[in-house]
Design an enzyme around this catalytic site. Structure first.
Site, PDB file in Angstrom:
ATOM      1  N   GLU A 198      20.154 -14.568  12.377  1.00 45.70           N
ATOM      2  CA  GLU A 198      19.200 -15.624  12.724  1.00 45.70           C
ATOM      3  C   GLU A 198      18.635 -16.362  11.517  1.00 45.70           C
ATOM      4  O   GLU A 198      17.438 -16.268  11.211  1.00 45.70           O
ATOM      5  CB  GLU A 198      18.047 -15.033  13.539  1.00 45.70           C
ATOM      6  N   GLU A 383      22.264 -10.250  20.794  1.00 43.01           N
ATOM      7  CA  GLU A 383      20.926  -9.689  21.067  1.00 43.01           C
ATOM      8  C   GLU A 383      20.383 -10.301  22.341  1.00 43.01           C
ATOM      9  O   GLU A 383      20.482 -11.516  22.541  1.00 43.01           O
ATOM     10  CB  GLU A 383      19.918 -10.032  19.958  1.00 43.01           C
TER      11      GLU A 383
HETATM   12  C1  GAL Z   1      15.245 -11.126  16.969  1.00 45.60           C
HETATM   13  C2  GAL Z   1      15.456 -10.307  15.721  1.00 45.60           C
HETATM   14  C3  GAL Z   1      15.330  -8.833  15.964  1.00 45.60           C
HETATM   15  C4  GAL Z   1      14.234  -8.452  16.924  1.00 45.60           C
HETATM   16  C5  GAL Z   1      14.271  -9.321  18.158  1.00 45.60           C
HETATM   17  C6  GAL Z   1      13.137  -9.080  19.140  1.00 45.60           C
HETATM   18  O1  GAL Z   1      14.849 -12.413  16.638  1.00 45.60           O
HETATM   19  O2  GAL Z   1      16.729 -10.557  15.199  1.00 45.60           O
HETATM   20  O3  GAL Z   1      15.198  -8.207  14.723  1.00 45.60           O
HETATM   21  O4  GAL Z   1      13.046  -8.385  16.308  1.00 45.60           O
HETATM   22  O5  GAL Z   1      14.243 -10.671  17.811  1.00 45.60           O
HETATM   23  O6  GAL Z   1      12.015  -9.750  18.770  1.00 45.60           O
END
Ligand code: GAL
Length: 471
Positions: A198, A383
């Site tokens: 990200e 994710e």
């Molecule tokens: C993403 C990040 C993760 C985690 C997730 C939930 O942006 O890559 O490390 O924190 O959000 O907030």
């Protein structure tokens, strides 16, 4: 939303809080969503990040990271917790990996801690750090779990930040050295690689607003960091492909489908600007499209940092793009010229997670379809997940709302796949509840509950749900 999904939405939300008795029977009718619907070669995994899980912040020669520095300052983290111990994955990885396998996951995404491997960022290698990753990777493979390595998930060596970090052009050399080292040391056993986690998040939060480590702010720092991150993203891809046989190389983007609050042209423009910042800024240069200036003219200032050879060096053809999406964004115009648009708060009747993020499963479909218009080989949902206020009662966490969230989002992944998007995998964020950056330990995103005092793990009902889905 069609009638069926509306009904599903109603039934799942009305079941919250029920079923308090301990019950180890399957928690979902497995006919509802089938693993086979996604195809036999679909990657199912969980995603994690070094600083959020490893702990062992100064064990065995690890150097300081910008997140060690940030969390040391009182007031920076909402609940004053830190990642010094986190979930102690550094010491508990054998048990955690076994637990992961018992939930029928075959893929584990982790990140290397740059300062654990190179305490000063460059130069001297910390052999004990290399040794840890060797042991962990071998333990995964022995269990039949495929490791997916992320090179950079935000824990920059402080020594490099002291020289400007991402805003310093030397970053290209520093990062290339690190990428070369990791891919040579671990590339014999790891096939799946990701370069940056990200970049929009770590440049915006770390170098524009200063809300995250390393707490830098200002347009110049931001734009230079954006450009160097884009160059490193491509350089990292090239280095991995060169060093690792049969590599499967990707990188990840935070994405959120943006919609205008009203139908007016001004609202539409605001939404386009936000779309540039949230979704387009980092992928388009890698595809040879340059920076998306047209909708956001202030980005022109980035030209100052572009050297002639950069235009070519920004490009890299990734094997896959990691889409990381949690919510959609509604936008409205801003009155301040420097701000590209404002986000509208979710409506008071909207279902939101503990982070205040709107639960918007259709937004997952829309963002996948948007990304599938780019000419990329594969999309992987690298994710997706939700934090809800879990409670551990008699050894059980009955997190029906999280199960409902996963079901609805996965249905939309499937819908996008059926509509032609080449989605080849899904990684839940996250495995064990961990350290959630400036929010601290409070938001629980895991499918496994963690008692941060004892480090005792309890599989939540959502973990059992995945076990049954994937079994
Ligand atoms: C993403 C990040 C993760 C985690 C997730 C939930 O942006 O890559 O490390 O924190 O959000 O907030």
């Amino acid at each position: 939303m069609n009638k069926l999904s509306f009904l599903r939405y109603l039934t799942s939300s009305s079941s919250f809080g029920r079923n308090k008795n301990v019950n180890l029977e399957p928690v979902v009718d497995s006919n509802e969503l089938r693993k086979t619907d996604f195809g036999n070669d679909f990657y199912w995994g969980v995603a994690t990040a070094a600083y959020q899980i490893e702990g062992a912040w100064n064990q065995h020669g690890k150097g300081e990271s910008v997140w060690d520095r940030f969390t040391n300052k009182p007031g920076n983290v909402k609940d004053n917790t830190h990642g010094k111990v986190a979930t102690d994955f550094y010491n508990r990885y054998p048990d955690d990996l076994q637990l992961l396998k018992s939930l029928n996951f075959d893929n584990f995404r982790f990140s290397f801690s740059w300062p654990r491997i190179l305490p000063n960022g460059t130069g001297q290698i910390n052999e004990k750090g290399i040794d840890f990753y060797n042991r962990m990777i071998d333990a995964s493979l022995e269990l039949g779990i495929e490791p997916w390595a992320m090179l950079y998930h935000w824990d920059l060596p402080q020594k490099l930040e002291d020289q400007g970090g991402w805003s310093n052009r030397d970053m290209i050399g520093w990062f290339s050295e690190y990428a070369d080292l990791c891919s040579r040391k671990f590339g014999d056993r790891i096939r799946h690689w990701m370069v940056l986690n990200e970049p929009a998040s770590f440049t915006t939060l770390g170098y524009l607003s200063g809300m995250h480590a390393p707490q830098q702010s200002g347009i110049a720092k931001f734009l230079s960091s954006v450009h160097h991150a884009c160059l490193c993203q491509a350089a990292g891809g090239r280095i991995i492909r060169n060093n690792v046989k049969n590599s499967h190389v990707g990188t990840s983007f935070s994405c959120a489908f943006t919609e205008p609050q009203k139908k007016s042209a001004r609202h539409h423009r605001a939404s386009q600007r936000l779309d540039v910042m949230l979704n387009r800024l980092f992928i388009e240069p890698s595809l040879g499209m340059g920076y998306p200036y047209r909708e956001l003219p202030f980005l022109k200032k980035i030209d100052k940092y572009i050297f002639p050879e950069d235009h070519e060096n920004l490009k890299f053809e990734f094997d896959f793009i990691g889409v990381q999406s949690y919510f959609r964004v509604i936008s409205k115009p801003s009155l301040l010229p420097l701000i590209w648009a404002n986000r509208v708060k979710p409506h008071r009747t909207a279902e939101v997670t503990e982070m205040g993020w709107e639960v918007s499963p259709d937004g997952m479909y829309d963002i996948i379809m948007q990304f599938s218009k780019y000419n990329v080989k594969e999309l992987i949902i690298s994710e997706n997940g939700a934090a809800f206020p879990d409670t551990l009662v008699n050894g059980r966490v009955n997190d029906q709302q999280r199960i409902s969230y996963f079901k609805r989002y996965l249905h939309n992944v499937l819908r996008a796949k059926k509509d032609g998007a080449n989605v080849t995998g899904y990684f839940a964020w996250t495995f064990v509840d961990n350290f959630e950056w400036d929010e601290g330990n409070r938001p629980r995103f895991g499918i496994v509950y963690n008692d941060f005092d004892t480090q005792e793990r309890t599989v939540k009902d959502s973990g059992l749900w995945f076990r049954d889905l994937l079994g």
